[in-house]
Design a protein around this motif. Structure first.
Motif, mmCIF file in Angstrom:
data_model
loop_
_atom_site.group_PDB
_atom_site.id
_atom_site.type_symbol
_atom_site.label_atom_id
_atom_site.label_comp_id
_atom_site.label_asym_id
_atom_site.label_seq_id
_atom_site.Cartn_x
_atom_site.Cartn_y
_atom_site.Cartn_z
ATOM 1 N N PRO A 35 0.800 -1.224 0.000
ATOM 2 C CA PRO A 35 0.000 0.000 0.000
ATOM 3 C C PRO A 35 0.837 1.281 0.000
ATOM 4 C CG PRO A 35 -0.656 -1.489 1.797
ATOM 5 C CD PRO A 35 0.594 -2.046 1.209
ATOM 6 N N SER A 36 1.998 1.247 0.668
ATOM 7 C CA SER A 36 2.795 2.458 0.789
ATOM 8 C C SER A 36 4.265 2.064 0.805
ATOM 9 C CB SER A 36 2.418 3.193 2.089
ATOM 10 O OG SER A 36 3.252 4.316 2.283
ATOM 11 N N VAL A 37 4.981 2.408 -0.262
ATOM 12 C CA VAL A 37 6.372 1.952 -0.358
ATOM 13 C C VAL A 37 7.305 2.881 0.395
ATOM 14 C CG1 VAL A 37 5.991 0.797 -2.547
ATOM 15 C CG2 VAL A 37 6.869 3.120 -2.541
ATOM 16 N N HIS A 38 8.391 2.280 0.840
ATOM 17 C CA HIS A 38 9.460 2.982 1.551
ATOM 18 C C HIS A 38 10.681 2.961 0.648
ATOM 19 C CE1 HIS A 38 12.619 3.280 4.760
ATOM 20 N NE2 HIS A 38 11.761 4.163 5.225
ATOM 21 N N TRP A 39 11.604 3.892 0.861
ATOM 22 C CA TRP A 39 12.788 3.936 0.005
ATOM 23 C C TRP A 39 13.537 2.602 0.048
ATOM 24 C CZ3 TRP A 39 17.448 2.841 2.176
ATOM 25 C CH2 TRP A 39 17.561 3.009 3.558
ATOM 26 N N SER A 40 13.460 1.894 1.182
ATOM 27 C CA SER A 40 14.186 0.633 1.314
ATOM 28 C C SER A 40 13.565 -0.495 0.482
ATOM 29 C CB SER A 40 14.238 0.206 2.784
ATOM 30 O OG SER A 40 12.925 0.039 3.291
ATOM 31 N N ASP A 41 12.409 -0.245 -0.133
ATOM 32 C CA ASP A 41 11.794 -1.262 -0.992
ATOM 33 C C ASP A 41 12.402 -1.276 -2.394
ATOM 34 O OD1 ASP A 41 8.622 -0.487 0.532
ATOM 35 O OD2 ASP A 41 9.959 -2.185 0.959
ATOM 36 N N ALA A 42 13.285 -0.361 -2.682
ATOM 37 C CA ALA A 42 13.970 -0.366 -3.978
ATOM 38 C C ALA A 42 14.813 -1.636 -4.079
ATOM 39 C CB ALA A 42 14.850 0.868 -4.108
#
Lengths: 113, 114
Positions: free
Chosen positions: A79-86
């Motif tokens: 639902p909401s990505v974080h920079w660490s999901d790259a």
């Protein structure tokens, strides 16, 4: 033999936005389905898996995936990505009675601030 | 504690050389795998062992020879290295040998052939 298709080679998403990664497979029966994530310079980490039962499965890091038999799909969502999901995301499929997994070509996710 | 560890992490060598990559897992799993990931990130199974017995042997040049001294170790020896062998090689392990078993991966060995 089964095949796995990840139609999106690269997806760019803004931090805080939602993410959906597509995975389609070809196989006669319901296979074993997995999503793995690979961060740069690292090995693959299991996010979630589906074998049977509830078609919406929850995984680690806030990810979920939905199995749709009619579409032969197993799409991954957050639902909401974080920079660490790259990272690089791989869908994998295994046949019942077989030993090995087939991996899709992967989808690269870039997260912009 | 590293669950699946591979050594070395980087391997740079010349064409024609022979090299080995080692893998160890401390998860108590009975099945181990070798994968090759090419420059386009495509991941392909090469070999798998269950309790030291070979159960997957994909179409791989016979210059590649796996060896499992015990169920916690799976090594990969490559003879007469070629340019096309440049890739990242991943070791993985699972409890049980079926395709439904989640696999745990090492961090990879990046092999570069000069």
């Amino acid at each position: 033999a089964q095949s796995v298709t990840q139609p999106d080679i690269h997806i760019t998403v803004s931090e805080g936005a939602s993410l959906e990664l597509r995975c389609n497979y070809s196989y006669g029966a319901t296979p074993y389905l997995f999503w793995y994530v690979q961060s740069p310079g690292q090995g693959l980490q299991l996010l979630l898996k589906y074998f049977s039962g509830d078609t919406l499965v929850q995984g680690i890091k806030g990810f979920e995936a939905e199995f749709k038999r009619s579409q032969s799909s197993f799409n991954l969502r957050k639902p909401s990505v974080h920079w660490s999901d790259a990272a690089e995301y791989f869908c994998a499929v295994g046949e019942v009675g077989d030993y090995k997994l087939s991996f899709g070509a992967g989808t690269t996710v870039t997260v912009r601030a | 504690d590293t669950a699946v560890s591979q050594t070395p992490k980087y391997l740079v060598t010349q064409m024609g050389n022979d090299k080995s990559i080692k893998c160890e897992q401390n998860l108590g799993h009975d099945t181990m795998y070798w994968y090759k990931q090419d420059s386009k990130k495509f991941l392909k199974i090469m070999f798998s062992y269950n309790n030291k017995e070979l159960i997957i042997n994909e179409t791989v040049p016979n210059r590649f020879s796996p060896k499992s001294p015990d169920k916690a170790h799976l090594n990969l020896h490559i003879n007469s290295l070629e340019l096309g062998d440049s890739a990242v090689y991943f070791c993985a392990s699972s409890q049980g040998q079926g395709a439904g078993q989640p696999q745990h991966f090492g961090d990879g060995t990046r092999l570069s052939i000069l």
